[in-house]
Design a protein around this motif. Sequence first.
Motif, PDB file in Angstrom:
ATOM      1  N   CYS A  58       0.738  -1.069  -0.009  1.00 47.82           N
ATOM      2  CA  CYS A  58      -0.103  -0.030   0.058  1.00 47.82           C
ATOM      3  C   CYS A  58       0.827   1.133   0.018  1.00 47.82           C
ATOM      4  O   CYS A  58       2.020   1.230   0.560  1.00 47.82           O
ATOM      5  CB  CYS A  58      -0.907   0.161   1.284  1.00 47.82           C
ATOM      6  SG  CYS A  58      -1.956  -1.329   1.615  1.00 47.82           S
ATOM      7  N   GLY A  59       0.238   2.323  -0.690  1.00 45.99           N
ATOM      8  CA  GLY A  59       0.937   3.720  -0.565  1.00 45.99           C
ATOM      9  C   GLY A  59       2.237   3.798  -0.891  1.00 45.99           C
ATOM     10  O   GLY A  59       2.615   3.271  -2.173  1.00 45.99           O
ATOM     11  N   THR A  60       3.367   4.216  -0.085  1.00 41.79           N
ATOM     12  CA  THR A  60       4.630   4.334  -0.643  1.00 41.79           C
ATOM     13  C   THR A  60       5.185   2.981  -0.867  1.00 41.79           C
ATOM     14  O   THR A  60       5.837   2.693  -2.050  1.00 41.79           O
ATOM     15  CB  THR A  60       5.414   5.063   0.655  1.00 41.79           C
ATOM     16  OG1 THR A  60       5.107   6.493   0.601  1.00 41.79           O
ATOM     17  CG2 THR A  60       7.014   4.822   0.372  1.00 41.79           C
ATOM     18  N   SER A  61       4.796   1.835  -0.209  1.00 47.26           N
ATOM     19  CA  SER A  61       5.445   0.744  -0.377  1.00 47.26           C
ATOM     20  C   SER A  61       4.930   0.107  -1.650  1.00 47.26           C
ATOM     21  O   SER A  61       5.682  -0.659  -2.356  1.00 47.26           O
ATOM     22  CB  SER A  61       5.101  -0.248   0.666  1.00 47.26           C
ATOM     23  OG  SER A  61       5.350   0.310   2.069  1.00 47.26           O
ATOM     24  N   THR A 105       6.098  -3.867   3.231  1.00 45.75           N
ATOM     25  CA  THR A 105       5.301  -2.957   4.272  1.00 45.75           C
ATOM     26  C   THR A 105       6.428  -2.546   5.268  1.00 45.75           C
ATOM     27  O   THR A 105       7.152  -3.338   5.999  1.00 45.75           O
ATOM     28  CB  THR A 105       4.076  -3.657   4.774  1.00 45.75           C
ATOM     29  OG1 THR A 105       3.622  -2.917   6.291  1.00 45.75           O
ATOM     30  CG2 THR A 105       4.339  -5.307   5.247  1.00 45.75           C
ATOM     31  N   GLN A 106       6.517  -1.367   5.398  1.00 48.87           N
ATOM     32  CA  GLN A 106       7.550  -0.680   6.342  1.00 48.87           C
ATOM     33  C   GLN A 106       7.311  -1.004   7.810  1.00 48.87           C
ATOM     34  O   GLN A 106       8.107  -1.673   8.587  1.00 48.87           O
ATOM     35  CB  GLN A 106       7.611   0.816   6.161  1.00 48.87           C
ATOM     36  CG  GLN A 106       8.425   1.719   7.107  1.00 48.87           C
ATOM     37  CD  GLN A 106       7.712   1.791   8.342  1.00 48.87           C
ATOM     38  OE1 GLN A 106       8.310   1.680   9.474  1.00 48.87           O
ATOM     39  NE2 GLN A 106       6.497   2.208   8.614  1.00 48.87           N
ATOM     40  N   SER A 107       5.999  -0.870   8.199  1.00 50.05           N
ATOM     41  CA  SER A 107       5.667  -0.942   9.655  1.00 50.05           C
ATOM     42  C   SER A 107       5.078  -2.537   9.740  1.00 50.05           C
ATOM     43  O   SER A 107       5.365  -2.871  10.990  1.00 50.05           O
ATOM     44  CB  SER A 107       4.328  -0.519   9.744  1.00 50.05           C
ATOM     45  OG  SER A 107       3.213  -0.969   8.906  1.00 50.05           O
ATOM     46  N   THR A 110       0.337  -3.030   8.140  1.00 45.38           N
ATOM     47  CA  THR A 110      -0.679  -2.529   7.741  1.00 45.38           C
ATOM     48  C   THR A 110      -1.670  -3.547   7.237  1.00 45.38           C
ATOM     49  O   THR A 110      -1.500  -4.769   6.774  1.00 45.38           O
ATOM     50  CB  THR A 110      -0.090  -2.302   6.193  1.00 45.38           C
ATOM     51  OG1 THR A 110       0.834  -0.962   6.396  1.00 45.38           O
ATOM     52  CG2 THR A 110      -1.329  -1.506   5.260  1.00 45.38           C
ATOM     53  N   VAL A 156       5.707  10.474   9.498  1.00 44.99           N
ATOM     54  CA  VAL A 156       4.375   9.723   8.912  1.00 44.99           C
ATOM     55  C   VAL A 156       4.521   9.475   7.357  1.00 44.99           C
ATOM     56  O   VAL A 156       4.436   8.442   6.830  1.00 44.99           O
ATOM     57  CB  VAL A 156       2.968  10.466   8.976  1.00 44.99           C
ATOM     58  CG1 VAL A 156       1.826  10.024   8.028  1.00 44.99           C
ATOM     59  CG2 VAL A 156       2.536  10.208  10.240  1.00 44.99           C
ATOM     60  N   ALA A 157       5.231  10.542   6.794  1.00 43.96           N
ATOM     61  CA  ALA A 157       5.880  10.496   5.592  1.00 43.96           C
ATOM     62  C   ALA A 157       7.137   9.428   5.245  1.00 43.96           C
ATOM     63  O   ALA A 157       8.034   9.544   5.948  1.00 43.96           O
ATOM     64  CB  ALA A 157       6.200  11.829   4.980  1.00 43.96           C
ATOM     65  N   ALA A 158       6.883   8.413   4.557  1.00 37.61           N
ATOM     66  CA  ALA A 158       7.946   7.529   4.591  1.00 37.61           C
ATOM     67  C   ALA A 158       8.978   8.039   3.608  1.00 37.61           C
ATOM     68  O   ALA A 158       8.782   8.598   2.687  1.00 37.61           O
ATOM     69  CB  ALA A 158       7.545   6.111   3.954  1.00 37.61           C
ATOM     70  N   LYS A 243       4.411  12.062  -1.885  1.00 40.26           N
ATOM     71  CA  LYS A 243       5.197  12.661  -0.797  1.00 40.26           C
ATOM     72  C   LYS A 243       4.526  14.271  -0.594  1.00 40.26           C
ATOM     73  O   LYS A 243       4.363  14.741   0.370  1.00 40.26           O
ATOM     74  CB  LYS A 243       6.628  12.802  -0.907  1.00 40.26           C
ATOM     75  CG  LYS A 243       7.335  12.664   0.162  1.00 40.26           C
ATOM     76  CD  LYS A 243       7.560  11.302   0.518  1.00 40.26           C
ATOM     77  CE  LYS A 243       6.293  10.424   0.919  1.00 40.26           C
ATOM     78  NZ  LYS A 243       6.504   9.145   1.381  1.00 40.26           N
ATOM     79  N   GLU A 246       0.920  14.421   0.455  1.00 41.84           N
ATOM     80  CA  GLU A 246       0.600  14.084   1.871  1.00 41.84           C
ATOM     81  C   GLU A 246       1.278  15.097   2.891  1.00 41.84           C
ATOM     82  O   GLU A 246       0.431  15.211   4.055  1.00 41.84           O
ATOM     83  CB  GLU A 246       1.511  12.783   2.127  1.00 41.84           C
ATOM     84  CG  GLU A 246       1.464  12.062   3.388  1.00 41.84           C
ATOM     85  CD  GLU A 246       2.441  10.922   3.392  1.00 41.84           C
ATOM     86  OE1 GLU A 246       3.380  10.774   2.594  1.00 41.84           O
ATOM     87  OE2 GLU A 246       2.243  10.104   4.090  1.00 41.84           O
TER      88      GLU A 246
HETATM   89  O1  M6R Z   1       3.813   0.270   6.668  1.00 37.77           O
HETATM   90  P1  M6R Z   1       3.435   0.260   5.393  1.00 37.77           P
HETATM   91  O2  M6R Z   1       4.679   0.567   4.449  1.00 37.77           O
HETATM   92  O3  M6R Z   1       2.490  -1.051   5.328  1.00 37.77           O
HETATM   93  O4  M6R Z   1       2.660   1.389   4.876  1.00 37.77           O
HETATM   94  C1  M6R Z   1       1.969   1.808   3.543  1.00 37.77           C
HETATM   95  C2  M6R Z   1       1.316   3.124   3.583  1.00 37.77           C
HETATM   96  O5  M6R Z   1       0.237   3.325   4.566  1.00 37.77           O
HETATM   97  C3  M6R Z   1       2.438   4.140   3.676  1.00 37.77           C
HETATM   98  O6  M6R Z   1       3.500   3.832   2.806  1.00 37.77           O
HETATM   99  C4  M6R Z   1       1.892   5.742   3.442  1.00 37.77           C
HETATM  100  O7  M6R Z   1       1.381   5.825   1.868  1.00 37.77           O
HETATM  101  C5  M6R Z   1       2.794   6.600   4.080  1.00 37.77           C
HETATM  102  N1  M6R Z   1       2.280   7.729   4.835  1.00 37.77           N
HETATM  103  C6  M6R Z   1       3.523   7.502   2.619  1.00 37.77           C
HETATM  104  O8  M6R Z   1       4.521   8.196   3.051  1.00 37.77           O
END
Ligand code: M6R
Length: 366
Positions: A58-61, A105-107, A110, A156-158, A243, A246
Amino acid sequence: EKSGYAHFMLKEIHEQTRSLQKTFAGKLAELEGNVRLTELKLTDEQIRNINRVEIIACGTSWNAGLFGKYLLETLAGMHTDVSAASEFRYRDPVMDENVLTIAITQSGETADTLAAIRNVVQYESSTIAITNVVGSTITREAENVVYTHAGPEIGVAATKTFTAQLIALYLLAIYMGRKRNYLLPDEAKDVIKALKELPGHVQQVLNQRDQIRKNAAQYADCRDYYFIGRGLNYPAALEAALKLKEISYIHAEGYAAGELKHGPLALLEKGTPVVAIVTKNRTYAKMLSNIKEVKARGAEVIAVADERDREIGKYADLVIFVPATNPLLSPVLSSVALQLLAYYTALEKGCEIDKPRNLAKSVTVE
Ligand code: M6R
């Protein structure tokens, strides 16, 4: 905790000189033209039998995933599809045991990405999670885990986790390409050499922050912003647009440059900023034509270009130069430059950069 930086985002952008190195530390075998990914449990036979790669994120990922598609095709010859996890989980995907699924997924928390990988279990196929958080939920759902080791990200911004995901994808694509006898050792060596040079190159981009800040201020009052690129610069354009929207709340869109004339060109007005990522690669000449198209509509072009490019100044209104490197790697540098552009635009507008409205660091609800 911000170590003297005004925001976590700025600190994390600067940390990329070290975080990228942490992602590839101990994994590069330059002399052999190979990478070591001892954490992967896939057998050589399983790797040879993979008939398709499905990336979910999702998102940046997700933007990193699109980047991964281009890399896996180019370096490993693997058919790759990329799906937003929120779509994949409600689709009827055509899967079998030879499809490799990569969840990014960074976190690692998700909700949609977790649900999507849980759906994949029924196919008894291989799964890999690329994540930054040790022990996160995704690490229990996927069969294999590649950690990005970028360190905790508070904004919050990756930023640094995005570029770390790109590094993990280079490693994975080289690894697969070599295992499948698609990539030659010398070709792998070129990419590995450029990877090693990346931290120094990132520093050179960061050194231009004052200039980028001035550029950002010039367009901070704009209503719309467009980002265009081709090839690997296309996902970089998508990420730069995400980016900016956001954290600065400016309407921004990323487009494959060739798609401009299929609609968005109608939106360009006198003075609309269009960021063109135009580093030297096989689509350079095509990008110049796109820039001319955009200029003909009165829009203003901010080019992100190779430092050796002596021509670009004739076409663009402003140029942000990035160090010359292997064309496969230059989007990492363009991304850092455009993270700075987004940051300084939001700063100029007085936005709450580390905690943008309506957004959460990890999206654990659907
Ligand atoms: O933790 P994740 O990589 O799964 O998160 C996915 C998105 O929610 C995340 O990348 C979101 O788009 C960021 N806030 C972008 O900067």
